[in-house]
Motif scaffolding. Sequence first.
Motif, PDB file in Angstrom:
ATOM      1  N   ALA A  42       0.840  -1.196   0.000  1.00  0.00           N
ATOM      2  CA  ALA A  42       0.000   0.000   0.000  1.00  0.00           C
ATOM      3  C   ALA A  42       0.876   1.247   0.000  1.00  0.00           C
ATOM      4  N   SER A  43       0.287   2.355  -0.422  1.00  0.00           N
ATOM      5  CA  SER A  43       1.022   3.620  -0.383  1.00  0.00           C
ATOM      6  C   SER A  43       0.805   4.279   0.970  1.00  0.00           C
ATOM      7  N   LEU A  44       1.811   5.051   1.381  1.00  0.00           N
ATOM      8  CA  LEU A  44       1.799   5.668   2.695  1.00  0.00           C
ATOM      9  C   LEU A  44       1.941   7.169   2.591  1.00  0.00           C
ATOM     10  N   GLU A  45       1.157   7.886   3.367  1.00  0.00           N
ATOM     11  CA  GLU A  45       1.396   9.308   3.575  1.00  0.00           C
ATOM     12  C   GLU A  45       1.073   9.644   5.015  1.00  0.00           C
ATOM     13  N   LEU A  46       2.062  10.146   5.730  1.00  0.00           N
ATOM     14  CA  LEU A  46       1.897  10.579   7.119  1.00  0.00           C
ATOM     15  C   LEU A  46       1.977  12.099   7.162  1.00  0.00           C
ATOM     16  N   GLY A  47       0.971  12.681   7.782  1.00  0.00           N
ATOM     17  CA  GLY A  47       0.904  14.136   7.810  1.00  0.00           C
ATOM     18  C   GLY A  47       1.703  14.741   8.942  1.00  0.00           C
ATOM     19  N   CYS A  48       2.277  15.908   8.673  1.00  0.00           N
ATOM     20  CA  CYS A  48       3.010  16.668   9.682  1.00  0.00           C
ATOM     21  C   CYS A  48       2.826  18.147   9.389  1.00  0.00           C
ATOM     22  N   ASN A  49       2.356  18.884  10.366  1.00  0.00           N
ATOM     23  CA  ASN A  49       2.262  20.335  10.262  1.00  0.00           C
ATOM     24  C   ASN A  49       2.993  20.959  11.440  1.00  0.00           C
ATOM     25  N   TYR A  50       3.614  22.070  11.196  1.00  0.00           N
ATOM     26  CA  TYR A  50       4.329  22.754  12.271  1.00  0.00           C
ATOM     27  C   TYR A  50       3.831  24.186  12.362  1.00  0.00           C
ATOM     28  N   SER A  51       4.036  24.773  13.514  1.00  0.00           N
ATOM     29  CA  SER A  51       3.673  26.175  13.675  1.00  0.00           C
ATOM     30  C   SER A  51       4.916  26.939  14.097  1.00  0.00           C
ATOM     31  N   TYR A  52       5.398  27.728  13.185  1.00  0.00           N
ATOM     32  CA  TYR A  52       6.523  28.631  13.438  1.00  0.00           C
ATOM     33  C   TYR A  52       6.631  29.537  12.237  1.00  0.00           C
ATOM     34  N   GLY A  53       6.722  30.819  12.480  1.00  0.00           N
ATOM     35  CA  GLY A  53       6.666  31.770  11.379  1.00  0.00           C
ATOM     36  C   GLY A  53       7.962  31.973  10.639  1.00  0.00           C
ATOM     37  N   GLY A  54       9.068  31.526  11.205  1.00  0.00           N
ATOM     38  CA  GLY A  54      10.360  31.789  10.587  1.00  0.00           C
ATOM     39  C   GLY A  54      10.868  30.607   9.777  1.00  0.00           C
ATOM     40  N   THR A  55      12.148  30.640   9.497  1.00  0.00           N
ATOM     41  CA  THR A  55      12.792  29.591   8.705  1.00  0.00           C
ATOM     42  C   THR A  55      13.094  28.400   9.596  1.00  0.00           C
ATOM     43  N   VAL A  56      12.842  27.221   9.063  1.00  0.00           N
ATOM     44  CA  VAL A  56      12.984  26.023   9.877  1.00  0.00           C
ATOM     45  C   VAL A  56      13.806  24.945   9.180  1.00  0.00           C
ATOM     46  N   ASN A  57      14.339  24.058   9.990  1.00  0.00           N
ATOM     47  CA  ASN A  57      14.858  22.778   9.526  1.00  0.00           C
ATOM     48  C   ASN A  57      13.814  21.729   9.885  1.00  0.00           C
ATOM     49  N   LEU A  58      13.611  20.771   9.011  1.00  0.00           N
ATOM     50  CA  LEU A  58      12.564  19.769   9.214  1.00  0.00           C
ATOM     51  C   LEU A  58      13.147  18.370   9.112  1.00  0.00           C
ATOM     52  N   PHE A  59      12.624  17.471   9.925  1.00  0.00           N
ATOM     53  CA  PHE A  59      13.168  16.122  10.010  1.00  0.00           C
ATOM     54  C   PHE A  59      12.044  15.096  10.156  1.00  0.00           C
ATOM     55  N   TRP A  60      12.313  13.906   9.648  1.00  0.00           N
ATOM     56  CA  TRP A  60      11.532  12.743  10.014  1.00  0.00           C
ATOM     57  C   TRP A  60      12.490  11.719  10.605  1.00  0.00           C
ATOM     58  N   TYR A  61      12.146  11.241  11.806  1.00  0.00           N
ATOM     59  CA  TYR A  61      12.892  10.189  12.461  1.00  0.00           C
ATOM     60  C   TYR A  61      12.006   8.951  12.550  1.00  0.00           C
ATOM     61  N   VAL A  62      12.646   7.775  12.571  1.00  0.00           N
ATOM     62  CA  VAL A  62      11.921   6.522  12.705  1.00  0.00           C
ATOM     63  C   VAL A  62      12.520   5.731  13.872  1.00  0.00           C
ATOM     64  N   GLN A  63      11.641   5.054  14.585  1.00  0.00           N
ATOM     65  CA  GLN A  63      12.095   4.218  15.700  1.00  0.00           C
ATOM     66  C   GLN A  63      11.527   2.821  15.488  1.00  0.00           C
ATOM     67  N   TYR A  64      12.365   1.903  15.017  1.00  0.00           N
ATOM     68  CA  TYR A  64      11.952   0.518  14.850  1.00  0.00           C
ATOM     69  C   TYR A  64      11.875  -0.144  16.220  1.00  0.00           C
ATOM     70  N   PRO A  65      11.062  -1.174  16.363  1.00  0.00           N
ATOM     71  CA  PRO A  65      10.912  -1.824  17.671  1.00  0.00           C
ATOM     72  C   PRO A  65      12.258  -2.219  18.271  1.00  0.00           C
ATOM     73  N   GLY A  66      12.495  -1.746  19.489  1.00  0.00           N
ATOM     74  CA  GLY A  66      13.719  -2.093  20.203  1.00  0.00           C
ATOM     75  C   GLY A  66      14.963  -1.358  19.750  1.00  0.00           C
ATOM     76  N   GLN A  67      14.813  -0.408  18.854  1.00  0.00           N
ATOM     77  CA  GLN A  67      15.981   0.318  18.345  1.00  0.00           C
ATOM     78  C   GLN A  67      15.905   1.808  18.685  1.00  0.00           C
ATOM     79  N   HIS A  68      17.028   2.484  18.434  1.00  0.00           N
ATOM     80  CA  HIS A  68      17.064   3.906  18.720  1.00  0.00           C
ATOM     81  C   HIS A  68      16.465   4.718  17.571  1.00  0.00           C
ATOM     82  N   LEU A  69      16.179   5.957  17.848  1.00  0.00           N
ATOM     83  CA  LEU A  69      15.680   6.880  16.825  1.00  0.00           C
ATOM     84  C   LEU A  69      16.718   7.027  15.717  1.00  0.00           C
ATOM     85  N   GLN A  70      16.248   6.900  14.479  1.00  0.00           N
ATOM     86  CA  GLN A  70      17.150   7.035  13.331  1.00  0.00           C
ATOM     87  C   GLN A  70      16.590   8.088  12.391  1.00  0.00           C
TER      88      GLN A  70
END
Lengths: 115, 116
Positions: B17-45
């Motif tokens: 299946a196709s995936l789309e996960l939504g993310c919205n942020y609130s900040y008026g200035g310039t930003v850096n954006l990230f997606w991290y994933v945490q697999y079961p039993g593992q650290h954030l990557q």
Amino acid sequence: DAGVTQSPTHLIKTRGQQVTLRCSPISGHKSVSWYQQVLGQGPQFIFQYYEKEERGRGNFPDRFSARQFPNYSSELNVNALLLGDSALYLCASNPWSTVNNSPLHFGNGTRLTVT
Amino acid sequence: AQSVSQHNHHVILSEAASLELGCNYSYGGTVNLFWYVQYPGQHLQLLLKYFSGDPLVKGIKGFEAEFIKSKFSFNLRKPSVQWSDTAEYFCAVNAKSGGGADGLTFGKGTHLIIQP
């Protein structure tokens, strides 16, 4: 290469006690950040240290403190523990003082349970 | 202050299946954006990041995300998911002002389960 290492992995403390968590960054990384992740929530920023100086602080009470050593490792201290301090404490490192061009690398965390 | 909103807390999909996960942020200035994933039993990557330039960024394992400044959004996509994509996904933002030393602000996360 070794990643970010944290110790201990698990810890059980009683209300009112004090706890010290430890973190070793990736070799060559000079910045260490600490995050608190409560069950069901995303990580919340506590501190950032760079070259042994505090560079950023999140919205946490003064019971939380940290320091960074000359070898860039870091300790997070929490005094007068409350039940609400139970969480996964994450350490992250990156080469520079900001994340603007160098993303954070996270450790596996220390699971703190306060009873 | 910055904040991040992830619309879906739990998502269950079948393989391919196709995936789309939504993310919205609130900040008026310039930003850096990230997606991290945490697999079961593992650290954030780190999955992927946006600092500047092309708003469509590609990450590891076939993931991509599009930064739409006018919508304050940074949605994560993958055309065909695999069982191994089962994990917790976190969107995060960092304001470029202040030297970025105020840490990342994370969303609450989306727990993705892929059924074989």
